[in-house]
Design an enzyme around this catalytic site. Structure first.
Site, PDB file in Angstrom:
ATOM      1  N   SER A 282      -9.647  -0.552   7.313  1.00  0.00           N
ATOM      2  CA  SER A 282      -9.099  -0.492   5.960  1.00  0.00           C
ATOM      3  C   SER A 282      -8.463  -1.788   5.483  1.00  0.00           C
ATOM      4  CB  SER A 282      -8.059   0.630   5.873  1.00  0.00           C
ATOM      5  OG  SER A 282      -8.667   1.889   6.063  1.00  0.00           O
TER       6      SER A 282
ATOM      7  N   SER B  55      -9.423   1.749   3.163  1.00  0.00           N
ATOM      8  CA  SER B  55      -8.619   2.560   2.275  1.00  0.00           C
ATOM      9  C   SER B  55      -7.628   1.733   1.449  1.00  0.00           C
ATOM     10  CB  SER B  55      -7.861   3.618   3.087  1.00  0.00           C
ATOM     11  OG  SER B  55      -6.952   3.028   4.020  1.00  0.00           O
TER      12      SER B  55
ATOM     13  N   LYS C 294       0.837  -1.198   0.000  1.00  0.00           N
ATOM     14  CA  LYS C 294       0.000   0.000   0.000  1.00  0.00           C
ATOM     15  C   LYS C 294       0.871   1.246   0.000  1.00  0.00           C
ATOM     16  CE  LYS C 294      -3.840   2.005   2.712  1.00  0.00           C
ATOM     17  NZ  LYS C 294      -4.692   1.785   3.899  1.00  0.00           N
TER      18      LYS C 294
END
Length: 451
Positions: free
Chosen positions: A177, A153, A79
Protein backbone atom coordinates in the site's frame (compact mmCIF):
# COMPACT_ATOMS: atom_id res chain seq x y z
CA UNK A 1 4.48 31.55 -5.96
CA UNK A 2 3.52 28.01 -7.12
CA UNK A 3 6.14 26.54 -4.80
CA UNK A 4 4.34 23.28 -4.25
CA UNK A 5 3.86 22.55 -7.94
CA UNK A 6 7.50 23.06 -8.87
CA UNK A 7 10.24 20.42 -8.90
CA UNK A 8 11.69 22.08 -5.81
CA UNK A 9 8.62 21.19 -3.76
CA UNK A 10 10.69 18.95 -1.55
CA UNK A 11 11.84 18.91 2.04
CA UNK A 12 15.23 20.28 1.04
CA UNK A 13 13.64 22.83 -1.30
CA UNK A 14 11.43 24.16 1.46
CA UNK A 15 14.34 24.23 3.86
CA UNK A 16 16.37 26.30 1.41
CA UNK A 17 13.47 28.70 0.89
CA UNK A 18 13.04 29.17 4.61
CA UNK A 19 16.78 29.62 5.20
CA UNK A 20 17.04 32.32 2.53
CA UNK A 21 14.07 34.21 3.90
CA UNK A 22 12.18 33.82 0.61
CA UNK A 23 9.52 31.76 2.37
CA UNK A 24 7.72 31.71 5.68
CA UNK A 25 5.46 28.90 6.97
CA UNK A 26 2.46 31.22 6.65
CA UNK A 27 3.20 31.65 2.93
CA UNK A 28 3.29 27.90 2.38
CA UNK A 29 0.10 27.34 4.39
CA UNK A 30 -1.72 29.98 2.31
CA UNK A 31 -0.56 28.44 -0.96
CA UNK A 32 -1.31 24.83 -0.13
CA UNK A 33 -4.76 25.79 1.15
CA UNK A 34 -5.50 27.56 -2.13
CA UNK A 35 -4.21 24.64 -4.17
CA UNK A 36 -6.27 22.08 -2.26
CA UNK A 37 -9.40 24.25 -2.60
CA UNK A 38 -8.79 24.73 -6.32
CA UNK A 39 -8.80 20.97 -6.95
CA UNK A 40 -12.27 20.66 -5.48
CA UNK A 41 -13.59 17.23 -4.56
CA UNK A 42 -10.74 15.10 -5.85
CA UNK A 43 -11.41 12.37 -3.25
CA UNK A 44 -7.94 12.88 -1.75
CA UNK A 45 -8.99 14.15 1.69
CA UNK A 46 -11.31 12.72 4.31
CA UNK A 47 -10.75 15.56 6.77
CA UNK A 48 -8.58 18.67 6.83
CA UNK A 49 -7.06 20.76 9.58
CA UNK A 50 -8.99 24.05 9.82
CA UNK A 51 -7.24 26.94 8.10
CA UNK A 52 -7.02 29.02 11.27
CA UNK A 53 -5.33 26.08 13.02
CA UNK A 54 -2.80 25.77 10.18
CA UNK A 55 -1.94 29.46 10.56
CA UNK A 56 -1.71 29.08 14.34
CA UNK A 57 0.81 26.29 13.79
CA UNK A 58 2.73 28.49 11.32
CA UNK A 59 2.97 31.24 13.94
CA UNK A 60 4.06 28.72 16.56
CA UNK A 61 6.90 27.60 14.31
CA UNK A 62 8.20 31.16 14.04
CA UNK A 63 9.20 30.83 17.69
CA UNK A 64 11.14 27.62 17.16
CA UNK A 65 14.69 27.25 15.90
CA UNK A 66 14.68 25.59 12.47
CA UNK A 67 18.14 24.20 13.13
CA UNK A 68 16.72 21.93 15.82
CA UNK A 69 13.68 20.89 13.82
CA UNK A 70 14.56 19.01 10.61
CA UNK A 71 11.01 19.23 9.20
CA UNK A 72 10.41 22.85 10.26
CA UNK A 73 7.50 24.22 8.25
CA UNK A 74 7.07 21.09 6.10
CA UNK A 75 3.39 20.32 5.36
CA UNK A 76 2.46 16.67 5.70
CA UNK A 77 -0.62 14.57 5.01
CA UNK A 78 -1.57 11.56 7.12
CA UNK A 79 -3.41 8.46 5.95
CA UNK A 80 -6.70 8.19 7.77
CA UNK A 81 -5.95 4.99 9.62
CA UNK A 82 -3.24 6.81 11.60
CA UNK A 83 -4.26 8.94 14.59
CA UNK A 84 -3.68 12.69 14.58
CA UNK A 85 -5.08 14.79 17.41
CA UNK A 86 -7.66 17.30 16.23
CA UNK A 87 -8.84 15.14 13.34
CA UNK A 88 -11.10 12.07 13.35
CA UNK A 89 -9.81 8.64 12.38
CA UNK A 90 -12.25 6.89 10.04
CA UNK A 91 -10.25 4.19 8.19
CA UNK A 92 -12.65 5.11 5.34
CA UNK A 93 -15.60 3.74 7.31
CA UNK A 94 -17.77 6.59 8.66
CA UNK A 95 -19.50 4.33 11.19
CA UNK A 96 -16.13 3.42 12.70
CA UNK A 97 -15.07 7.05 13.26
CA UNK A 98 -13.22 7.76 16.48
CA UNK A 99 -11.68 10.91 17.94
CA UNK A 100 -8.12 10.20 19.11
CA UNK A 101 -6.81 11.81 22.28
CA UNK A 102 -3.17 11.27 21.30
CA UNK A 103 -1.10 11.35 18.14
CA UNK A 104 0.21 8.13 16.67
CA UNK A 105 3.93 7.78 17.35
CA UNK A 106 4.79 8.65 13.74
CA UNK A 107 2.64 11.79 13.78
CA UNK A 108 4.03 12.87 17.14
CA UNK A 109 7.56 12.61 15.80
CA UNK A 110 6.68 14.60 12.69
CA UNK A 111 5.15 17.39 14.75
CA UNK A 112 8.13 17.41 17.11
CA UNK A 113 10.37 17.86 14.08
CA UNK A 114 8.40 20.95 13.03
CA UNK A 115 5.97 19.50 10.49
CA UNK A 116 2.52 20.95 9.80
CA UNK A 117 -0.25 18.32 9.63
CA UNK A 118 -2.58 19.42 6.84
CA UNK A 119 -5.20 16.67 6.99
CA UNK A 120 -6.18 13.02 6.74
CA UNK A 121 -6.19 11.25 3.40
CA UNK A 122 -8.45 8.74 1.70
CA UNK A 123 -7.66 5.03 1.60
CA UNK A 124 -9.04 1.66 0.67
CA UNK A 125 -11.34 0.91 3.57
CA UNK A 126 -9.47 -0.52 6.58
CA UNK A 127 -6.33 -0.51 4.39
CA UNK A 128 -7.66 -3.57 2.56
CA UNK A 129 -6.85 -3.29 -1.14
CA UNK A 130 -4.24 -2.01 -3.55
CA UNK A 131 -6.39 -0.15 -6.07
CA UNK A 132 -7.57 3.05 -4.35
CA UNK A 133 -11.24 2.51 -5.14
CA UNK A 134 -12.58 0.78 -2.03
CA UNK A 135 -13.76 3.84 -0.15
CA UNK A 136 -17.13 5.48 0.48
CA UNK A 137 -15.26 8.80 0.13
CA UNK A 138 -14.63 8.16 -3.57
CA UNK A 139 -11.79 6.86 -5.72
CA UNK A 140 -8.95 9.31 -6.41
CA UNK A 141 -7.74 9.28 -9.99
CA UNK A 142 -4.05 8.95 -10.78
CA UNK A 143 -2.40 12.29 -11.46
CA UNK A 144 -1.69 10.88 -14.93
CA UNK A 145 -5.42 11.07 -15.71
CA UNK A 146 -7.19 8.87 -18.23
CA UNK A 147 -9.35 7.33 -15.48
CA UNK A 148 -6.24 5.40 -14.33
CA UNK A 149 -6.41 4.13 -10.77
CA UNK A 150 -4.42 5.91 -8.08
CA UNK A 151 -3.50 2.65 -6.40
CA UNK A 152 -4.09 1.85 -2.76
CA UNK A 153 -4.58 1.47 -0.04
CA UNK A 154 -2.73 4.76 0.60
CA UNK A 155 -4.39 6.41 -2.38
CA UNK A 156 -4.97 9.89 -0.99
CA UNK A 157 -1.49 10.21 0.47
CA UNK A 158 0.21 9.35 -2.83
CA UNK A 159 -1.97 11.70 -4.86
CA UNK A 160 -1.50 14.51 -2.33
CA UNK A 161 2.27 14.36 -2.88
CA UNK A 162 2.11 13.75 -6.62
CA UNK A 163 -0.31 16.65 -7.16
CA UNK A 164 1.98 19.05 -5.29
CA UNK A 165 -0.43 19.55 -2.38
CA UNK A 166 2.14 18.49 0.24
CA UNK A 167 5.79 17.40 -0.10
CA UNK A 168 5.43 14.55 2.43
CA UNK A 169 2.67 12.11 3.31
CA UNK A 170 2.38 9.12 5.61
CA UNK A 171 0.87 5.91 4.32
CA UNK A 172 0.83 2.38 5.59
CA UNK A 173 2.10 -0.74 3.87
CA UNK A 174 1.12 -4.32 4.60
CA UNK A 175 0.85 -5.77 1.09
CA UNK A 176 2.19 -2.91 -1.02
CA UNK A 177 0.00 0.00 0.00
CA UNK A 178 2.96 2.36 0.26
CA UNK A 179 4.50 1.30 -3.06
CA UNK A 180 1.68 0.57 -5.53
CA UNK A 181 0.21 4.10 -5.34
CA UNK A 182 3.72 5.57 -5.50
CA UNK A 183 4.30 3.80 -8.81
CA UNK A 184 0.92 4.79 -10.22
CA UNK A 185 1.42 8.48 -9.37
CA UNK A 186 5.13 8.96 -10.08
CA UNK A 187 6.46 9.56 -6.56
CA UNK A 188 8.85 7.85 -4.15
CA UNK A 189 7.34 5.32 -1.73
CA UNK A 190 9.59 4.09 1.08
CA UNK A 191 8.50 0.97 2.95
CA UNK A 192 10.76 0.59 5.97
CA UNK A 193 11.60 -2.66 7.68
CA UNK A 194 8.83 -3.98 9.91
CA UNK A 195 9.17 -2.40 13.35
CA UNK A 196 11.65 0.30 12.35
CA UNK A 197 8.92 2.95 12.56
CA UNK A 198 6.53 2.55 15.46
CA UNK A 199 2.93 1.71 14.61
CA UNK A 200 1.33 2.76 17.91
CA UNK A 201 -1.76 4.81 17.10
CA UNK A 202 -2.22 3.16 13.70
CA UNK A 203 -5.30 1.00 13.14
CA UNK A 204 -3.86 -2.42 12.29
CA UNK A 205 -4.60 -4.42 9.17
CA UNK A 206 -2.21 -7.31 9.94
CA UNK A 207 -0.43 -6.37 13.15
CA UNK A 208 2.55 -8.64 12.57
CA UNK A 209 3.18 -7.17 9.10
CA UNK A 210 2.05 -3.53 9.16
CA UNK A 211 4.45 -0.68 8.43
CA UNK A 212 4.13 3.09 8.37
CA UNK A 213 5.34 4.20 4.93
CA UNK A 214 6.53 7.52 3.50
CA UNK A 215 5.67 9.29 0.23
CA UNK A 216 7.92 12.10 -1.02
CA UNK A 217 8.90 13.77 -4.27
CA UNK A 218 12.51 12.60 -4.08
CA UNK A 219 14.80 10.08 -2.42
CA UNK A 220 16.53 12.66 -0.25
CA UNK A 221 13.22 13.66 1.27
CA UNK A 222 12.38 10.04 2.03
CA UNK A 223 15.68 9.61 3.85
CA UNK A 224 15.15 12.83 5.81
CA UNK A 225 11.66 11.83 6.92
CA UNK A 226 12.76 8.31 7.82
CA UNK A 227 15.49 9.77 10.04
CA UNK A 228 12.76 11.53 12.01
CA UNK A 229 10.41 8.56 12.22
CA UNK A 230 12.76 5.65 12.87
CA UNK A 231 13.55 4.51 16.36
CA UNK A 232 12.22 2.29 19.13
CA UNK A 233 8.60 2.88 20.05
CA UNK A 234 7.87 1.86 23.66
CA UNK A 235 4.14 1.80 22.87
CA UNK A 236 4.52 -0.68 20.01
CA UNK A 237 5.30 -4.29 21.00
CA UNK A 238 6.38 -4.97 17.39
CA UNK A 239 9.01 -2.22 17.44
CA UNK A 240 12.60 -3.19 16.62
CA UNK A 241 15.83 -1.24 16.83
CA UNK A 242 17.94 -1.08 13.70
CA UNK A 243 21.55 -2.28 13.83
CA UNK A 244 24.18 0.18 12.60
CA UNK A 245 24.35 0.37 8.82
CA UNK A 246 26.80 2.39 6.75
CA UNK A 247 25.35 3.56 3.43
CA UNK A 248 28.60 2.74 1.66
CA UNK A 249 29.72 3.94 -1.75
CA UNK A 250 31.04 0.60 -2.99
CA UNK A 251 29.74 -0.80 -6.28
CA UNK A 252 26.31 -2.37 -5.95
CA UNK A 253 25.37 -5.78 -7.30
CA UNK A 254 21.76 -5.87 -8.52
CA UNK A 255 19.63 -8.98 -8.94
CA UNK A 256 17.40 -8.84 -12.02
CA UNK A 257 14.43 -11.20 -12.47
CA UNK A 258 14.89 -14.10 -14.89
CA UNK A 259 11.18 -14.92 -14.89
CA UNK A 260 9.48 -11.54 -15.20
CA UNK A 261 5.69 -11.95 -15.07
CA UNK A 262 3.70 -9.02 -16.46
CA UNK A 263 0.48 -10.90 -17.14
CA UNK A 264 -2.57 -8.65 -16.64
CA UNK A 265 -4.50 -11.53 -15.08
CA UNK A 266 -6.21 -12.52 -18.32
CA UNK A 267 -3.37 -14.23 -20.15
CA UNK A 268 -2.20 -11.06 -21.91
CA UNK A 269 1.13 -9.42 -21.20
CA UNK A 270 1.53 -5.69 -20.70
CA UNK A 271 4.14 -5.07 -23.40
CA UNK A 272 4.37 -1.39 -22.46
CA UNK A 273 5.49 -2.30 -18.96
CA UNK A 274 7.82 -4.98 -20.34
CA UNK A 275 9.53 -2.44 -22.59
CA UNK A 276 9.75 0.11 -19.79
CA UNK A 277 11.33 -2.39 -17.40
CA UNK A 278 13.80 -3.50 -20.07
CA UNK A 279 14.94 0.13 -20.46
CA UNK A 280 15.43 0.51 -16.71
CA UNK A 281 17.26 -2.82 -16.45
CA UNK A 282 19.60 -1.77 -19.26
CA UNK A 283 20.40 1.48 -17.45
CA UNK A 284 21.07 -0.39 -14.22
CA UNK A 285 23.28 -2.96 -15.98
CA UNK A 286 25.37 -0.11 -17.41
CA UNK A 287 25.97 1.30 -13.93
CA UNK A 288 26.33 -1.79 -11.74
CA UNK A 289 27.09 -5.46 -11.69
CA UNK A 290 24.05 -7.67 -12.16
CA UNK A 291 23.04 -11.26 -11.57
CA UNK A 292 19.94 -13.07 -12.73
CA UNK A 293 17.56 -14.55 -10.20
CA UNK A 294 14.26 -16.43 -10.18
CA UNK A 295 11.42 -14.73 -8.31
CA UNK A 296 9.09 -17.68 -7.80
CA UNK A 297 9.83 -17.72 -4.06
CA UNK A 298 8.66 -14.13 -3.73
CA UNK A 299 5.47 -14.78 -5.64
CA UNK A 300 4.71 -17.90 -3.60
CA UNK A 301 5.28 -16.02 -0.35
CA UNK A 302 3.07 -13.20 -1.57
CA UNK A 303 0.26 -15.63 -2.32
CA UNK A 304 0.17 -16.56 1.37
CA UNK A 305 -1.01 -13.09 2.31
CA UNK A 306 -4.47 -13.22 0.75
CA UNK A 307 -4.62 -16.84 -0.39
CA UNK A 308 -3.26 -18.29 2.84
CA UNK A 309 -3.88 -18.01 6.58
CA UNK A 310 -2.44 -14.52 6.95
CA UNK A 311 -5.79 -13.22 5.76
CA UNK A 312 -7.08 -14.55 9.09
CA UNK A 313 -4.97 -11.91 10.82
CA UNK A 314 -7.15 -9.24 9.23
CA UNK A 315 -10.17 -10.97 10.70
CA UNK A 316 -8.47 -11.16 14.10
CA UNK A 317 -7.98 -7.39 14.01
CA UNK A 318 -11.34 -6.38 12.54
CA UNK A 319 -13.80 -9.01 13.83
CA UNK A 320 -15.27 -6.56 16.33
CA UNK A 321 -15.77 -3.97 13.60
CA UNK A 322 -17.64 -6.51 11.50
CA UNK A 323 -19.77 -7.43 14.49
CA UNK A 324 -20.74 -3.84 15.30
CA UNK A 325 -20.68 -2.11 11.90
CA UNK A 326 -21.19 -4.95 9.42
CA UNK A 327 -23.42 -3.02 7.03
CA UNK A 328 -20.99 -0.09 6.97
CA UNK A 329 -18.16 -2.25 5.64
CA UNK A 330 -18.01 -2.37 1.85
CA UNK A 331 -19.02 -5.80 0.49
CA UNK A 332 -15.67 -6.40 -1.24
CA UNK A 333 -13.77 -5.41 1.91
CA UNK A 334 -16.00 -7.58 4.07
CA UNK A 335 -15.51 -10.57 1.76
CA UNK A 336 -11.73 -10.29 1.93
CA UNK A 337 -11.69 -10.05 5.72
CA UNK A 338 -14.23 -12.79 6.36
CA UNK A 339 -12.28 -15.19 4.14
CA UNK A 340 -9.89 -15.54 7.07
CA UNK A 341 -12.42 -17.69 8.93
CA UNK A 342 -11.83 -20.66 6.65
CA UNK A 343 -8.28 -21.32 7.84
CA UNK A 344 -7.42 -23.64 10.74
CA UNK A 345 -4.59 -23.34 13.21
CA UNK A 346 -2.97 -26.38 11.58
CA UNK A 347 -3.03 -24.63 8.21
CA UNK A 348 -1.53 -21.53 9.78
CA UNK A 349 1.42 -23.47 11.18
CA UNK A 350 2.00 -25.32 7.92
CA UNK A 351 2.04 -22.01 6.06
CA UNK A 352 4.43 -20.59 8.64
CA UNK A 353 6.82 -23.49 8.06
CA UNK A 354 6.67 -22.96 4.31
CA UNK A 355 7.27 -19.25 4.75
CA UNK A 356 10.42 -19.97 6.73
CA UNK A 357 11.70 -22.11 3.85
CA UNK A 358 10.97 -19.29 1.42
CA UNK A 359 12.75 -16.80 3.67
CA UNK A 360 15.85 -19.00 3.60
CA UNK A 361 15.69 -19.17 -0.19
CA UNK A 362 15.43 -15.39 -0.51
CA UNK A 363 18.24 -14.91 2.01
CA UNK A 364 20.51 -16.88 -0.33
CA UNK A 365 19.63 -14.40 -3.08
CA UNK A 366 20.92 -11.53 -0.96
CA UNK A 367 24.11 -13.43 -0.30
CA UNK A 368 25.04 -12.81 -3.94
CA UNK A 369 23.32 -9.45 -4.58
CA UNK A 370 22.88 -6.25 -2.60
CA UNK A 371 19.46 -5.33 -3.95
CA UNK A 372 16.73 -6.83 -6.10
CA UNK A 373 15.12 -4.76 -8.86
CA UNK A 374 11.51 -5.45 -9.81
CA UNK A 375 8.65 -3.60 -11.46
CA UNK A 376 6.51 -2.22 -8.65
CA UNK A 377 3.35 -3.38 -10.41
CA UNK A 378 2.99 -5.62 -13.49
CA UNK A 379 0.44 -3.31 -15.15
CA UNK A 380 -2.18 -0.73 -14.33
CA UNK A 381 -5.93 -0.48 -14.80
CA UNK A 382 -8.61 2.13 -15.16
CA UNK A 383 -11.05 2.76 -12.36
CA UNK A 384 -13.74 1.19 -14.55
CA UNK A 385 -11.68 -1.98 -15.02
CA UNK A 386 -11.14 -2.32 -11.28
CA UNK A 387 -14.83 -1.82 -10.58
CA UNK A 388 -15.63 -4.61 -13.04
CA UNK A 389 -13.11 -7.08 -11.52
CA UNK A 390 -12.08 -5.83 -8.07
CA UNK A 391 -10.52 -8.98 -6.60
CA UNK A 392 -8.45 -10.65 -9.32
CA UNK A 393 -7.05 -7.36 -10.63
CA UNK A 394 -6.19 -6.28 -7.10
CA UNK A 395 -4.10 -9.44 -6.73
CA UNK A 396 -2.35 -8.66 -10.02
CA UNK A 397 -1.31 -5.27 -8.64
CA UNK A 398 0.26 -6.94 -5.61
CA UNK A 399 2.20 -9.61 -7.51
CA UNK A 400 5.59 -8.09 -6.67
CA UNK A 401 4.71 -6.29 -3.42
CA UNK A 402 2.73 -8.71 -1.25
CA UNK A 403 5.69 -10.83 -0.13
CA UNK A 404 7.89 -8.04 1.20
CA UNK A 405 6.75 -7.91 4.81
CA UNK A 406 6.23 -11.65 5.06
CA UNK A 407 9.85 -12.11 3.98
CA UNK A 408 11.07 -9.32 6.31
CA UNK A 409 12.46 -7.13 3.53
CA UNK A 410 12.72 -3.38 3.13
CA UNK A 411 11.84 -1.60 -0.09
CA UNK A 412 11.77 1.71 -1.91
CA UNK A 413 9.54 2.34 -4.93
CA UNK A 414 10.94 4.85 -7.41
CA UNK A 415 9.27 6.46 -10.44
CA UNK A 416 10.82 5.37 -13.74
CA UNK A 417 9.07 7.47 -16.34
CA UNK A 418 6.18 6.32 -18.47
CA UNK A 419 5.32 3.66 -20.99
CA UNK A 420 5.25 4.57 -24.66
CA UNK A 421 1.51 5.18 -24.35
CA UNK A 422 1.93 7.56 -21.41
CA UNK A 423 1.06 5.37 -18.42
CA UNK A 424 3.08 5.72 -15.21
CA UNK A 425 5.81 3.17 -14.63
CA UNK A 426 7.85 2.55 -11.51
CA UNK A 427 10.36 0.08 -10.13
CA UNK A 428 11.16 -1.11 -6.64
CA UNK A 429 14.49 -1.91 -5.05
CA UNK A 430 14.27 -4.53 -2.31
CA UNK A 431 16.82 -5.52 0.29
CA UNK A 432 17.10 -7.40 3.57
CA UNK A 433 15.70 -6.01 6.79
CA UNK A 434 17.25 -2.71 7.88
CA UNK A 435 18.90 -2.03 4.52
CA UNK A 436 17.12 1.30 3.96
CA UNK A 437 20.32 3.32 3.62
CA UNK A 438 21.68 0.86 1.06
CA UNK A 439 18.45 0.95 -0.93
CA UNK A 440 18.24 4.73 -1.00
CA UNK A 441 21.89 5.02 -2.01
CA UNK A 442 21.46 2.40 -4.73
CA UNK A 443 18.28 4.00 -6.05
CA UNK A 444 20.00 7.36 -6.41
CA UNK A 445 23.08 5.86 -8.05
CA UNK A 446 21.30 3.45 -10.38
CA UNK A 447 18.10 5.28 -11.29
CA UNK A 448 19.04 8.94 -10.99
CA UNK A 449 20.60 11.17 -13.64
CA UNK A 450 24.02 10.12 -14.96
CA UNK A 451 26.90 11.41 -12.87
Amino acid sequence: MQLLSSPSATVSGLRAGYASGALRPADVVAELTARIDARGDDHVWISRTPVDELHRRARELEGLDPAGHPLWGVPVAVKDNIDAVGLPTTAACPAFTRTPDADATAVRRLRAAGAIVVGKTNLDQFATGLNGGRSPYGAPESVFGGDLISGGSSSGSAVAVAAGLVPVALGTDTAGSGRVPAALNGVVGLKPTRGLVGTAGMLPACRSLDCVSVFTRDLTGAAEVLAVLAGPDPDDPWSRAAPPEAPGARPVVVALPEDLDLDRGDGTVDTGFADAFARVAATVAARAGTVGTPTAALREAGDLLYGGPWVAERLAVLADVLDTHRDAVLPVTRAVIEAGARFSAVEAFRARYRLQELRAEVARLFATADVLLLPTVPTTFTRAELAAEPVMRNLVLGRYTQATNLLDLSAVAVPAGTTDDGRPFGVTLLGPAFSEARLLHAAAALLGPPR
